[in-house]
Design a protein around this motif. Structure first.
Motif, PDB file in Angstrom:
ATOM      1  N   LYS A   1      -4.502   6.561  -1.844  1.00 40.37           N
ATOM      2  CA  LYS A   1      -4.384   5.433  -2.790  1.00 40.37           C
ATOM      3  C   LYS A   1      -3.898   4.173  -2.083  1.00 40.37           C
ATOM      4  O   LYS A   1      -4.391   3.071  -2.317  1.00 40.37           O
TER       5      LYS A   1
ATOM      6  N   GLU B   1      -2.907  12.493  -1.411  1.00 42.84           N
ATOM      7  CA  GLU B   1      -3.487  11.671  -2.490  1.00 42.84           C
ATOM      8  C   GLU B   1      -2.856  10.277  -2.511  1.00 42.84           C
ATOM      9  O   GLU B   1      -3.548   9.270  -2.676  1.00 42.84           O
ATOM     10  N   HIS B   2      -1.538  10.223  -2.351  1.00 41.19           N
ATOM     11  CA  HIS B   2      -0.877   8.922  -2.370  1.00 41.19           C
ATOM     12  C   HIS B   2      -1.219   8.114  -1.117  1.00 41.19           C
ATOM     13  O   HIS B   2      -1.355   6.893  -1.177  1.00 41.19           O
TER      14      HIS B   2
ATOM     15  N   GLU C   1      -6.641   2.740  -0.126  1.00 42.32           N
ATOM     16  CA  GLU C   1      -7.598   2.069  -1.004  1.00 42.32           C
ATOM     17  C   GLU C   1      -7.106   0.667  -1.371  1.00 42.32           C
ATOM     18  O   GLU C   1      -7.881  -0.296  -1.364  1.00 42.32           O
ATOM     19  N   HIS C   2      -5.811   0.556  -1.691  1.00 35.31           N
ATOM     20  CA  HIS C   2      -5.254  -0.767  -2.030  1.00 35.31           C
ATOM     21  C   HIS C   2      -5.392  -1.725  -0.838  1.00 35.31           C
ATOM     22  O   HIS C   2      -5.685  -2.905  -1.017  1.00 35.31           O
TER      23      HIS C   2
ATOM     24  N   ASP D   1       1.013  -0.145  -9.123  1.00 35.69           N
ATOM     25  CA  ASP D   1       0.404   1.175  -9.292  1.00 35.69           C
ATOM     26  C   ASP D   1       1.503   2.161  -9.681  1.00 35.69           C
ATOM     27  O   ASP D   1       2.387   2.459  -8.879  1.00 35.69           O
TER      28      ASP D   1
END
Ligand code: HEM
Length: 132
Positions: A90, A86-87, A93-94, A36
């Motif tokens: 992410k 935000e990170h 989510e991963h 990513d």
């Protein structure tokens, strides 16, 4: 077999298959994170073998397996990294996608997501928390 072994419900850790399953999840998870472009930079100078080992031991504890984690606390390890909300989302989510791909049952996934919500404040940098 002891009484405890007969009556205690299996931990999430046992249900997903123990150490080898956790290891597989961590491998797949970091493959996704490193692929990513928004996240790879955080890990540029990190010893990924040690990193995978630490996360595997921590995930083991979260899933109710044996506690052999000897790394730093989450806040100590992450606050200097200036991680944004935000990170953090992410990365979460991963992890969720990884566990789903590996067929982890929904109730275990829900518990992992609860923990992700609980530890966000330790990982996201103090100055980046507005609006959370
Ligand atoms: C719930 C979420 C997270 C968990 C459980 C977690 C877990 C860990 C663990 C166990 C370590 C090793 C600490 C040590 O070596 O003593 C670590 C280090 C690290 N984490 Fe996380 N992490 C999370 C979220 C994140 C996020 C969102 C990022 C970046 C966007 C990130 C980037 C890093 C980096 C770069 C290191 C290495 C720091 C260093 O070596 O100085 N982590 N994490």
């Amino acid at each position: 077999m002891t009484v405890t072994e007969e009556t205690a419900p299996a931990s999430h850790y046992d249900r997903i298959g123990g150490a080898s399953s956790v290891k597989a999840a961590v491998e797949l998870f970091y493959d996704k994170v490193l692929a990513d472009p928004e996240l790879a930079g955080y890990f540029a100078d990190v010893d990924m073998a040690a990193q995978r080992r630490h996360l595997a031991l921590m995930l083991t504890v979260v899933l109710g397996g044996p506690n052999e984690y000897t790394g730093r606390g989450l806040a100590e390890a992450h606050q200097p990294l200036n991680i944004t909300v935000e990170h953090y989302a992410k990365v979460g989510e991963h992890l969720t996608v990884t566990l789903t791909e590996l067929g982890v049952p929904a109730d275990i996934l829900a518990d992992v997501q609860t923990v992700l919500g609980q530890v966000q404040g330790q990982v996201v940098a103090a100055g980046n928390r507005s609006g959370v």
